[in-house]
Design an enzyme around this catalytic site. Structure first.
Site, mmCIF file in Angstrom:
data_model
loop_
_atom_site.group_PDB
_atom_site.id
_atom_site.type_symbol
_atom_site.label_atom_id
_atom_site.label_comp_id
_atom_site.label_asym_id
_atom_site.label_seq_id
_atom_site.Cartn_x
_atom_site.Cartn_y
_atom_site.Cartn_z
ATOM 1 N N SER A 27 23.074 8.828 130.885
ATOM 2 C CA SER A 27 22.319 7.714 131.322
ATOM 3 C C SER A 27 20.686 7.740 130.999
ATOM 4 O O SER A 27 20.260 9.105 131.004
ATOM 5 C CB SER A 27 22.307 7.415 132.925
ATOM 6 O OG SER A 27 23.704 6.956 133.132
ATOM 7 N N PRO A 28 20.278 6.603 130.738
ATOM 8 C CA PRO A 28 18.659 6.791 130.866
ATOM 9 C C PRO A 28 18.080 6.884 132.097
ATOM 10 O O PRO A 28 18.312 6.431 132.891
ATOM 11 C CB PRO A 28 18.371 5.252 130.149
ATOM 12 C CG PRO A 28 19.368 4.394 130.651
ATOM 13 C CD PRO A 28 20.549 5.052 130.588
ATOM 14 N N CYS A 30 14.436 8.130 133.862
ATOM 15 C CA CYS A 30 12.899 7.993 133.785
ATOM 16 C C CYS A 30 12.266 9.315 134.009
ATOM 17 O O CYS A 30 12.823 10.017 134.983
ATOM 18 C CB CYS A 30 12.319 6.999 134.702
ATOM 19 S SG CYS A 30 12.597 5.106 134.350
ATOM 20 N N ALA A 62 13.932 4.262 130.154
ATOM 21 C CA ALA A 62 13.660 2.511 130.128
ATOM 22 C C ALA A 62 12.262 2.681 129.461
ATOM 23 O O ALA A 62 11.210 3.463 129.960
ATOM 24 C CB ALA A 62 13.514 2.248 131.674
ATOM 25 N N GLN A 104 16.922 2.448 126.031
ATOM 26 C CA GLN A 104 17.015 1.473 126.867
ATOM 27 C C GLN A 104 15.667 0.600 126.844
ATOM 28 O O GLN A 104 14.640 1.321 126.997
ATOM 29 C CB GLN A 104 17.361 1.970 128.184
ATOM 30 C CG GLN A 104 17.587 0.883 129.505
ATOM 31 C CD GLN A 104 17.553 1.328 130.801
ATOM 32 O OE1 GLN A 104 16.628 1.894 131.229
ATOM 33 N NE2 GLN A 104 18.861 1.168 131.242
ATOM 34 N N TYR A 192 14.168 -5.264 138.286
ATOM 35 C CA TYR A 192 13.240 -5.167 137.094
ATOM 36 C C TYR A 192 13.298 -6.660 136.618
ATOM 37 O O TYR A 192 14.053 -7.672 137.084
ATOM 38 C CB TYR A 192 13.326 -4.324 135.953
ATOM 39 C CG TYR A 192 13.243 -2.688 136.483
ATOM 40 C CD1 TYR A 192 12.233 -2.193 137.553
ATOM 41 C CD2 TYR A 192 14.234 -1.856 136.397
ATOM 42 C CE1 TYR A 192 12.026 -1.221 137.861
ATOM 43 C CE2 TYR A 192 14.209 -0.446 136.946
ATOM 44 C CZ TYR A 192 13.105 -0.378 137.660
ATOM 45 O OH TYR A 192 13.172 1.198 138.155
ATOM 46 N N GLY A 335 24.098 10.993 134.799
ATOM 47 C CA GLY A 335 22.639 11.255 134.991
ATOM 48 C C GLY A 335 22.574 12.615 135.724
ATOM 49 O O GLY A 335 22.028 13.602 134.971
#
Length: 385
Positions: A27-28, A30, A62, A104, A192, A335
């Protein structure tokens, strides 16, 4: 799961010309460690470790489509050409290790201009290095993220849509593509920008971008359509969505299913099913949220015919396999498990399959790969005799 049953988790899959060696996707996540939107050695080592660990796809975190869309000052971006080559460096390494590079694209909307969570996650004042934010309506998220966003004008919306397209083009044409193997995910979740246009809890507009479900979906669908039209046909395009706000009069599962149908019609290839993050004051129960996300991933896959990604604290290889075996999703996005162990697929392969699940990097293969382990087992047997 018995090893006699063929593992789906370690079966390759092709989505719009992009073949993943297995269904395990990072998973992306941050990192809040970029400088002026530029990724650096931290991002290379962090993402690279997941690729050497055997993941089928590694998705970069992201990435802001414009400077205003950064969640924090440390978030990466693709709003200028100077940010391309550092990102391409990571992509080339991921590809060299057999993982499909993904990225992403995102816009923070009213949750932009905040401190990194390991500092405080509060809104940053414009006089302290922050910047003005934007949203469908002039409503703050609340709590420590108290900055009130500007209500987007039609001109703002057109400008932001174009920023999404330009960022996607940079991801493809300037180095991130790496031999036509690329996945792009559009971040339409977690409160977002696009997520707040979707939800009636955060979108109070009275023009063509607010009110009815058709109008609230318009902004996201226009972005998805424009990007799909500008991408090569063999680039896989996905969307991450919050399947529910967990709030009265908010975005919910039936609306998500309708949105999924519209996205599929536009040529979106998969839906990454997350949840929440749209409104403040929600008391999240991980057991419930994870169950909902996984269940809805299965529902959308069956009812809409769109590939889905299940996500939500999936850490056990047998649980991941059971989700796929039960028609609960097409892909597994993970993640935290990778943060705890970048080589999680090695352990999963030992538990789920007796076959050679994937090729280890040569630096590892001689020792713990299929042939290496065979030599070790032979030595153990000889010693026992």
């Amino acid at each position: 799961m018995s090893k006699a049953v063929k593992s789906i988790l370690f079966s390759p899959i092709t989505i719009r010309g992009v073949t993943l060696r297995n269904r395990i996707c990072v998973s992306p996540m941050c990192q809040y460690s970029a400088d002026e939107g530029l990724v650096n050695d931290w991002h290379l080592v962090n993402a690279g470790s997941f690729a050497t660990g055997g993941a089928g796809m590694v998705m970069i975190e992201a990435t802001g489509v414009e400077a205003r869309g950064r969640i924090s000052p440390g978030c990466p971006g693709l709003w200028t050409d100077t940010q391309i080559e550092p990102m391409a460096r990571i992509s080339r390494f991921l590809k060299s290790q057999g993982a499909v590079p993904g990225i992403q694209l995102a816009h923070g909307g009213r949750k932009a201009s905040t401190l990194p969570p390991f500092v405080g996650h509060d809104s940053i004042g414009d006089d302290k290095g922050g910047w003005p934010t934007i949203g469908p309506s002039a409503i703050a998220f609340g709590g420590p993220i108290g900055k009130v966003p500007k209500e987007a004008t039609i001109d703002d919306i057109e400008e932001i849509k174009e920023a999404w397209v330009r960022a996607a083009q940079r991801a493809v044409t300037a180095g991130f593509e790496v031999g036509h193997i690329l996945v792009i995910e559009l971040h339409f979740a977690h409160g977002y920008l696009v997520s707040t246009f979707l939800s009636p809890a955060t979108n109070k507009r009275t023009d063509k971008y607010g009110g009815s479900l058709e109008n609230r979906m318009r902004f996201g669908l226009e972005i998805a359509r424009n990007i799909r039209h500008t991408l090569p046909d063999n680039i896989a395009l996905g969307v991450r969505v919050s399947v529910t706000d967990y709030a009265d009069q908010g975005w919910d599962v039936p609306q998500t299913i309708e949105f999924a149908r519209e996205l599929k019609a536009l040529g979106i290839d998969f839906l990454d099913c997350s949840s929440g993050g749209v409104v403040g004051g929600v008391d999240y129960n991980p057991l419930n949220t994870n169950k909902i996300q996984i269940e809805i991933a299965g529902t959308i896959q069956r009812e809409v015919g769109l590939a889905t990604a299940a996500v939500g604290k999936i850490v056990d290889p047998h649980v991941a396999e059971a989700i796929l075996q039960g028609n609960g999703a097409t892909l597994i996005f993970m993640g935290r498990a990778f943060l705890n162990n970048p080589h999680w697929p090695y352990i999963a392969a030992d538990q789920l399959t007796d076959e050679q699940a994937f090729k280890y990097p040569p630096q590892y293969d001689w020792c713990i790969g299929w042939k290496g382990m065979a030599k070790w087992r032979k030595a153990v047997l000889l010693a026992e005799k």
